[in-house]
Write a protein that holds these residues in place. Structure first.
Motif, short mmCIF file in Angstrom:
data_model
loop_
_atom_site.label_atom_id
_atom_site.label_comp_id
_atom_site.label_asym_id
_atom_site.label_seq_id
_atom_site.Cartn_x
_atom_site.Cartn_y
_atom_site.Cartn_z
N VAL A 1 0.93 -1.37 0.06
CA VAL A 1 -0.13 -0.11 0.06
C VAL A 1 0.53 1.80 0.30
CG1 VAL A 1 -2.23 -1.10 0.83
CG2 VAL A 1 -0.32 -0.04 2.68
N GLU B 1 -4.65 3.43 -3.73
CA GLU B 1 -4.36 2.45 -2.68
C GLU B 1 -3.17 1.74 -2.87
OE1 GLU B 1 -6.83 3.48 -1.06
OE2 GLU B 1 -8.32 3.75 -2.59
N ILE C 1 -7.60 -4.70 6.93
CA ILE C 1 -7.76 -3.31 7.21
C ILE C 1 -7.31 -2.36 5.97
CG2 ILE C 1 -9.14 -3.73 9.21
CD1 ILE C 1 -6.42 -2.58 10.46
N ASN C 2 -6.40 -2.54 4.97
CA ASN C 2 -5.95 -1.82 4.29
C ASN C 2 -6.16 -2.96 2.62
OD1 ASN C 2 -3.66 -3.12 3.08
ND2 ASN C 2 -2.32 -2.63 5.14
N ARG D 1 -11.43 1.52 -0.54
CA ARG D 1 -11.40 0.98 0.50
C ARG D 1 -11.87 0.31 1.67
NH1 ARG D 1 -9.94 7.33 -0.35
NH2 ARG D 1 -7.95 6.95 -1.08
N PHE E 1 -10.47 0.07 4.73
CA PHE E 1 -10.45 1.04 5.80
C PHE E 1 -11.41 0.71 6.87
CE2 PHE E 1 -8.07 4.45 3.05
CZ PHE E 1 -7.04 3.21 3.36
N ILE E 2 -10.76 0.12 8.37
CA ILE E 2 -11.54 0.66 9.52
C ILE E 2 -12.39 1.66 9.16
CG2 ILE E 2 -11.89 1.21 12.04
CD1 ILE E 2 -9.17 -0.52 12.57
#
Lengths: 204, 465
Positions: B194, B226, B293-294, B428, B430-431
């Protein structure tokens, strides 16, 4: 015109937020991007990591009283990845963090910091670990980030920092707010535009 | 002298000069704006008493916060209404063309730019959105910027920039059935990491990319950021020109022919020198799903979830497992889902909806699964409806919505609840990205999302081909 502010030094205590690849959604959840100005962003950095759904504090460096008043933020790799939202560095800056020291930064994030006059500088993995441990051991440690000399010092120690020369120049010369610099060349901009075929429907 | 890349050529032709800081002042050929990242930029202009230097080179729309169900004004969300009004006021005051909520041209900025023919090869393009790299599919030097940079583009049509290196990414051979552009870019990010693209522009090529249509190329370029690359692009070719022909902002007649010769001239030279070259083989790419989470935390559909030690950042992988609640060594296949989202600037175009509809046709969404299809633009919606795709989706049990960013970033009412798991065609994982701090996102192709919706769990879409 705004006055010229040269950013040569940032001094003060520091706070550490550990972890690689901390994205800007984590730094500021998207729901706060609905606000029309940046004015309140300082209330929101890492909001969902600092507060639970009921608004109770969760364990987080930014909630820890011993780091209160910090002006430097220490982070790991690829900090600020993901969304281009300037709200993220705005949130950190308006919270009171005037410089960020890390192993590396995502490209858009570093650019956003610089244009706001917030140095985002890098150090080696070993050096960031030393800086982080120093803060965690003694949160009262005062640091001096010297952008001119490209060092960060504390106590008797001095560590080399790095940042792109163009960013260093923009910060220390006070031209980080680039609008005036760019706008001064508007005539030249128009000349460049004239030479681009798509600007005049591909003339024969 | 070694040949030049497309990046070199566009950079040189758009360089206004070198600034005292050493940065290049780069002319921006096209500026796209939306409601989220612009209001403070216009405020700063007012503060500095400046106008918009080239108002005819900026186009505006609303996409991020717009509701995709009830669109009546004022919006139910007062903040969304206020931000929309701010944009409406700003575009009026500064003379910028605006595709508002009722416009036939409204949609996600990265969908409408290409659709209108605004995005063209050999151009620089900036937008206050990291997925601006999407437009690189056209051989455009396109990148995301922050709000202060939006201010600079408005005030000067230029930006202070540093030049990037160029990494050529070849995807050779052919893709298997049921493997899509999304799987290609997820595989590239998984391989390079990433942050692997930091400091680089990604030039995508090789036979897999050459064979892709424009919508597929947009999916690949979209997620360059990303992988840490600010810019991603594909050299323009016959596929590009064919797509552009006849679109509203594309020249016609003799000017179109002259445009094609300019567009051809900006492609990378055969002997162009690259700072790095990476190769992937098409047949090695499986339908790919993110587990963490990525977007780099991804596996092929037949693989087991990796051990944290297999990553260069085991602590990051451990944190991902803590959030997601899976166990290393478990299969990704069969992971239960609660929500299916088809849409976004990554995969909200007509080809994406067709691929998903092909899977959904004549079948039913598993009971208890909330499934949404959100077209990327009003035009995509119209074209999809003309083909009857909306009926296919509705009969299967998907909701058919109006255009917008929707659950990709959940700034509108489309959100995950609690720790729901979403199979999502967005970009994405992501959290908190999809609106719930505990929410969990599995990124995959639109066809894979449709298949997951039908089964209530992650399945291999190749079973449907």
């Amino acid at each position: 015109m705004s006055e010229i502010v040269k950013i040569t030094n940032v001094t003060g205590t520091a706070v550490t937020i550990r972890g690689n690849d901390i994205d800007t959604d984590r730094i500021i959840p998207a729901r706060y991007l609905k606000e029309v100005t940046f004015a309140r962003m300082g209330e929101y950095p890492f909001f969902d990591e600092r507060f639970d759904g009921a608004g109770n504090l969760k364990p987080h460096p930014l909630n820890d009283p011993k780091y209160k008043g910090a002006s430097l933020l220490f982070v790991n790799k690829n900090f600020g990845c993901g969304s281009s939202r300037e709200h993220a560095p705005q949130a950190l800056y308006r919270y009171g963090l005037n410089a960020i020291v890390g192993e590396s930064f995502a490209a858009i994030f570093a650019g956003n910091c610089t244009i706001m006059g917030v140095p985002a500088v890098t150090v080696s993995a070993g050096d960031i670990e030393q800086l982080m441990q120093t803060v965690e051991k003694d949160p009262k440690t005062s640091f001096n980030l010297d952008i001119e000399a490209k060092t960060i010092s504390f106590g008797e120690q001095k560590i080399a920092i790095d940042l792109p020369e163009t960013y260093r120049s923009a910060l220390t010369s006070g031209s980080w707010d680039s609008t005036a610099l760019l706008r001064a060349n508007l005539e030249q901009v128009k000349k460049t535009a004239t030479k681009l075929p798509y600007m005049s429907n591909f003339p024969g | 002298m070694a040949g030049r890349t497309l990046y070199d050529k566009i950079w040189e032709s758009h360089a206004v000069g070198i600034l005292p800081t050493g940065q290049t002042q780069l002319f921006i050929g096209l500026h796209l704006i939306h409601e989220i990242t612009t209001a403070p930029a216009f405020d700063m202009l007012r503060e500095k008493g400046m106008d918009v230097a080239f108002p005819e080179r900026t186009f505006a729309t609303v996409d991020h916060i717009v509701p995709t169900d009830v669109r009546t004004r004022p919006f139910m969300d007062a903040e969304a209404e206020e931000l929309t009004q701010a944009l409406e006021k700003n575009v009026k005051q500064f003379g910028v063309e605006f595709f508002g909520i009722d416009s036939a041209n409204q949609g996600i900025v990265h969908v409408i730019g290409p659709q209108l023919g605004l995005t063209q090869p050999g151009m620089t393009l900036a937008c206050g959105d990291s997925h601006t790299s999407t437009h690189g599919a056209f051989g455009t030097l396109a990148f995301g910027i922050g709000t202060s940079q939006v201010r600079d583009v408005l005030a000067t049509q230029t930006l202070a920039m540093d030049k990037l290196k160029v990494r050529r990414i070849n995807v050779d051979g052919t893709l298997g059935t049921g493997v899509y552009a999304k799987d290609v870019i997820l595989s590239i990010i998984r391989r390079l990491g990433v942050s692997g693209g930091k400091g680089f522009a990604y030039e995508y090529g090789g036979s897999v990319i050459d064979k892709m249509n424009m919508e597929e190329r947009m999916t690949v370029c979209n997620m360059s950021i990303e992988g840490g690359a600010l810019v991603g692009y594909v050299n323009p070719d016959g596929t590009t020109f064919e797509y552009l022909k006849g679109r509203p902002h594309v020249p016609t007649g003799a000017a179109f022919d002259r445009a094609i010769s300019y567009w051809k001239s900006v492609a990378s030279d055969a002997d162009a020198k690259y700072d790095d070259v990476v190769k992937l083989i098409g047949k090695d790419i499986e339908p790919t799903v993110t587990w963490g989470i990525n977007p780099g935390q991804a596996v092929g559909i037949t693989e087991m979830l990796p051990k944290p030690a297999e990553y260069s950042d085991p602590a990051g992988a451990t944190k991902a497992y803590e959030h997601m609640g899976w166990q290393p060594g478990a299969p990704i296949l069969g992971t239960p889902i609660n929500v299916a989202f088809i849409g976004s600037c990554t995969n909200g175009r007509l080809a994406d909806l067709r691929a998903a509809a092909k899977v959904a046709k004549g079948r039913k969404v598993q009971s208890g699964i909330r499934a949404l299809v959100v077209p990327g633009s009003a035009e995509v919606k119209k074209l999809a409806e003309r083909e009857g795709l909306h009926e296919v989706f509705k009969e299967a049990g998907f909701e058919w919505r109006e255009a917008g960013c929707s659950m990709c970033l959940a700034m509108n009412p489309d959100k995950l609840n609690g720790n729901e798991v979403s199979a999502s065609s967005s970009n994405r994982n992501f959290i908190g990205r999809q609106g719930s701090p505990q929410g969990r996102t599995l990124l995959m192709s639109p066809a894979m999302v449709a298949a997951a919706a039908l089964n209530g769990k992650v399945v291999d879409v190749r079973e449907y081909q």
